[in-house]
Write a protein that holds these residues in place. Structure first.
Motif, PDB file in Angstrom:
ATOM      1  N   ASP A   1       0.817  -1.211   0.000  1.00  0.00           N
ATOM      2  CA  ASP A   1       0.000   0.000   0.000  1.00  0.00           C
ATOM      3  C   ASP A   1       0.856   1.269   0.000  1.00  0.00           C
ATOM      4  O   ASP A   1       0.515   2.265   0.638  1.00  0.00           O
TER       5      ASP A   1
ATOM      6  N   ALA B   1      -0.931   4.534  -0.778  1.00  0.00           N
ATOM      7  CA  ALA B   1      -1.822   5.152   0.210  1.00  0.00           C
ATOM      8  C   ALA B   1      -1.132   6.340   0.873  1.00  0.00           C
ATOM      9  O   ALA B   1      -1.770   7.330   1.215  1.00  0.00           O
ATOM     10  N   CYS B   2       0.177   6.246   1.070  1.00  0.00           N
ATOM     11  CA  CYS B   2       0.895   7.329   1.734  1.00  0.00           C
ATOM     12  C   CYS B   2       1.736   8.156   0.772  1.00  0.00           C
ATOM     13  O   CYS B   2       1.879   9.359   0.959  1.00  0.00           O
TER      14      CYS B   2
ATOM     15  N   CYS C   1      -2.271  -0.877  12.332  1.00  0.00           N
ATOM     16  CA  CYS C   1      -3.555  -0.346  12.793  1.00  0.00           C
ATOM     17  C   CYS C   1      -4.256  -1.272  13.778  1.00  0.00           C
ATOM     18  O   CYS C   1      -4.956  -0.800  14.662  1.00  0.00           O
TER      19      CYS C   1
ATOM     20  N   GLU D   1      -6.902   6.839  14.794  1.00  0.00           N
ATOM     21  CA  GLU D   1      -7.638   8.087  14.622  1.00  0.00           C
ATOM     22  C   GLU D   1      -8.997   7.958  15.305  1.00  0.00           C
ATOM     23  O   GLU D   1      -9.037   7.524  16.442  1.00  0.00           O
TER      24      GLU D   1
ATOM     25  N   TYR E   1     -11.427   5.878  14.756  1.00  0.00           N
ATOM     26  CA  TYR E   1     -12.078   4.581  14.567  1.00  0.00           C
ATOM     27  C   TYR E   1     -11.382   3.538  15.415  1.00  0.00           C
ATOM     28  O   TYR E   1     -10.249   3.730  15.848  1.00  0.00           O
TER      29      TYR E   1
ATOM     30  N   GLY F   1     -13.995   3.797   7.451  1.00  0.00           N
ATOM     31  CA  GLY F   1     -12.800   4.388   8.061  1.00  0.00           C
ATOM     32  C   GLY F   1     -11.581   4.093   7.189  1.00  0.00           C
ATOM     33  O   GLY F   1     -11.692   3.933   5.973  1.00  0.00           O
ATOM     34  N   SER F   2     -10.392   3.982   7.822  1.00  0.00           N
ATOM     35  CA  SER F   2      -9.180   3.803   7.018  1.00  0.00           C
ATOM     36  C   SER F   2      -9.133   2.433   6.351  1.00  0.00           C
ATOM     37  O   SER F   2      -8.343   2.217   5.439  1.00  0.00           O
TER      38      SER F   2
ATOM     39  N   THR G   1     -11.325   1.309   4.406  1.00  0.00           N
ATOM     40  CA  THR G   1     -11.778   1.555   3.035  1.00  0.00           C
ATOM     41  C   THR G   1     -10.583   1.835   2.128  1.00  0.00           C
ATOM     42  O   THR G   1     -10.492   1.317   1.019  1.00  0.00           O
ATOM     43  N   ASP G   2      -9.635   2.661   2.618  1.00  0.00           N
ATOM     44  CA  ASP G   2      -8.443   2.965   1.817  1.00  0.00           C
ATOM     45  C   ASP G   2      -7.591   1.721   1.609  1.00  0.00           C
ATOM     46  O   ASP G   2      -7.058   1.499   0.529  1.00  0.00           O
TER      47      ASP G   2
ATOM     48  N   SER H   1     -15.878   3.171  16.735  1.00  0.00           N
ATOM     49  CA  SER H   1     -16.202   3.133  15.305  1.00  0.00           C
ATOM     50  C   SER H   1     -17.678   3.398  15.068  1.00  0.00           C
ATOM     51  O   SER H   1     -18.049   4.128  14.150  1.00  0.00           O
TER      52      SER H   1
ATOM     53  N   SER I   1     -20.753   7.370   6.093  1.00  0.00           N
ATOM     54  CA  SER I   1     -19.715   6.597   5.436  1.00  0.00           C
ATOM     55  C   SER I   1     -20.179   6.167   4.063  1.00  0.00           C
ATOM     56  O   SER I   1     -21.369   6.226   3.754  1.00  0.00           O
TER      57      SER I   1
END
Ligand code: HEC
Ligand code: HEC
Ligand code: HEC
Length: 440
Positions: free
Chosen positions: A57, A60-61, A208, A236, A238, A275-276, A278-279, A372, A381
């Motif tokens: 990923d 993503a960043c 996470c 964060e 969630y 939340g994250s 999904t990414d 969450s 969402s």
């Protein structure tokens, strides 16, 4: 006299600590100094690298919408200020065009880029187990297949003194797992080993899903480290739930095929990502081969609480559905549920498959931390859009129309209805979540 002895002891301990650090420093320098031979960048090697970049990923960043791919610039919060991801395209002045394979390996697995220690926001603490062949394939992909972009790197927003990087070096010595290529634990099948390699490594699920200690270090790096690994953590606003199989209303109730479907499509009959996560699904796991996704799922299924007594599986309870049908909304939160939620999630809490998730028996709804569910009610969402399910369904946010107490009541209603069992959320917790989500 006693004071002297104490001082001597402390002094001795310090000397020992510094010596130990010097030794580990020299040895990890050495390990990195071995000059690695870059493989011939055949089409197959580059394709493997592209696939691994998806699994890790990196986009993503390191990619930001409307900017060249992998040119960096994503703002990431840290406790002392914001930092920005870097340009990892092969540009020689602003990207990693001058990195040798050895330099790249040092950054990816050791967290050291051309001499300076990286913030662990770069998940080298997970990537440390990548095999030499896979590091080389990633290198070939970034060097030969990603177009160079000259976007300059941005300095951190951290004020001087705190922005010095030497404490990061200490952190790395003390807390980062020692880089070493993945080795299967005794008794693992090849399939489970493949899933473990990915989940513990490039997939960085633990960044996470594993709780952190006071120095923000992950409290476990692999399944072998015990029951803390992937046992759920706040990320964060969630809660990334436990991925272990430890009782009713947990991932233990999902079959390996259901976990696979979730990773590949962003949802299954039991829940839909938000939340994250999904990414993670849209940028990474949807691109896994179905064999790799299944291997990951099978690995997760091996994580249980050793010694925990097996718990009965979830049993649907029709009490709330019957009451709502008979016009009885006396349970706290029931009226709020009917007015705001039941049109989509239905009065029986069963939702509509793949469109509006089922709330009954849902591990998210029953997660030990209600964060969450609170965030999703406040902010709403969207289902992830993936190749397998291109349609998107939206849940509206209720922050503007429900008070903190209303949100707590409706959350507690869904957490304790239709057979669900979970602890209560308070109005105070809702208030704190609301202020976190507000823009900085
Ligand atoms: C969760 C966010 C995140 C992910 C995922 C991520 N990185 Fe990073 N990466 C960062 C951050 C932040 C930095 C800069 C850290 C710093 O300045 O100390 C960084 C730095 C780097 C650097 C050092 C570059 C330089 O100019 O010094 C390299 C190389 C790198 N990343 C490669 C990768 C690769 C390859 C992947 C995918 C396998 C990846 N990163 C995934 C956040 C991430
Ligand atoms: C950037 C943070 C992040 C990373 C990395 C991440 N997750 Fe998640 N994950 C979350 C959050 C937040 C949730 C809760 C939202 C949801 O269920 O979609 C979640 C939920 C899940 C769920 C649903 C669990 C349930 O009980 O409903 C599964 C399965 C899952 N993640 C698997 C994984 C796997 C496997 C990986 C590694 C390949 C991974 N996650 C990496 C943040 C993350
Ligand atoms: C207009 C339809 C709609 C309404 C009204 C609605 N939801 Fe949702 N809900 C959705 C959709 C769509 C999702 C999936 C979102 C996603 O995947 O990100 C969802 C997801 C959820 C989830 C996460 C479940 C999971 O497994 O991912 C919870 C919890 C939830 N809703 C609770 C509620 C509550 C409580 C209310 C009332 C306050 C409510 N919803 C109102 C459509 C709705």
């Amino acid at each position: 006299m006693r004071l002297k002895r104490l001082l001597a002891m402390v002094g001795g301990a310090l000397v020992a600590l510094i010596a130990a650090m010097a030794v580990s420093y020299v040895s990890d320098q050495r390990a990195g100094e071995k000059t690695l031979m870059a493989p011939t960048p055949t089409a197959a090697v580059v394709a493997r690298g592209a696939y691994l970049a998806r699994l890790g990923d990196c986009a993503a960043c390191h990619s930001v919408p409307a900017r060249p791919a992998f040119s960096g610039g994503l703002r990431m919060r840290t406790p002392i200020g914001a930092i920005y991801t870097t340009n990892i395209t092969p540009d020689v002045s602003n990207g990693i065009g001058r990195f040798t394979l050895t330099d790249f390996d040092r950054a990816l697995r050791f967290g050291v880029a051309k001499g300076h220690t990286l913030y662990p926001a770069m998940p080298y603490t997970s990537y440390y187990n990548t095999t030499p062949a896979d590091v080389a394939a990633l290198y070939a992909y970034f060097k030969y297949a990603v177009p160079a972009s000259s976007v300059p790197n941005r300095a951190t927003d951290i004020v001087f003194a705190l922005s010095m990087r030497w404490p990061l070096t200490f952190w790395r010595w003390l807390f980062a797992p020692k880089p070493s290529p993945f080795a299967a634990a005794p008794g693992m099948t090849n399939e489970v080993a493949k899933g473990a390699y990915f989940a513990e490594g490039l997939g960085h699920c633990g960044e996470c899903h594993t709780p952190r200690g006071i120095f923000l270090q992950a409290r476990a790096a692999t399944g072998a480290d015990g029951p803390t690994y992937l046992s759920g953590a706040v990320i964060e606003n969630y809660f990334a739930p436990s991925l272990r199989s430890d009782g009713p209303g947990t991932l233990g109730e999902w079959s390996a095929d259901e976990v696979t479907q979730f990773l590949l499509t962003g949802g299954n009959t039991r829940g839909i990502a938000f939340g994250s996560m999904t990414d993670v699904i849209t940028h990474s796991t949807q691109y896994m081969t179905s064999e790799d996704a299944l291997a990951t799922a099978k690995y997760l299924k091996t994580l249980g609480f050793p010694g925990a007594t097996p718990q009965p599986s979830f049993v649907y309870d029709a009490t709330e559905h019957r009451a709502l049908k008979n016009g009885d909304a006396s349970k706290p939160g029931a009226m709020l549920y009917l007015n705001n939620c039941a049109a989509c999630h239905r009065p029986d809490g069963m939702g509509y498959e793949r469109v509006f998730p089922r709330l009954s028996g849902n591990p998210i709804v029953q997660a030990r931390n209600p964060l969450s569910v609170v965030s999703i009610v406040l902010e709403g969402s969207r289902t992830p859009r993936t190749g397998a399910s291109p349609a998107q369904f939206t849940m509206p946010g209720f922050a503007w129309r429900l008070s903190d107490q209303d949100v707590a009541d409706v959350v507690n209603f869904v957490r304790t209805s239709w057979g669900n069992h979970a602890s209560a959320a308070t109005a105070d917790a809702v208030r704190r979540t609301r202020s976190y989500a507000a823009p900085e």
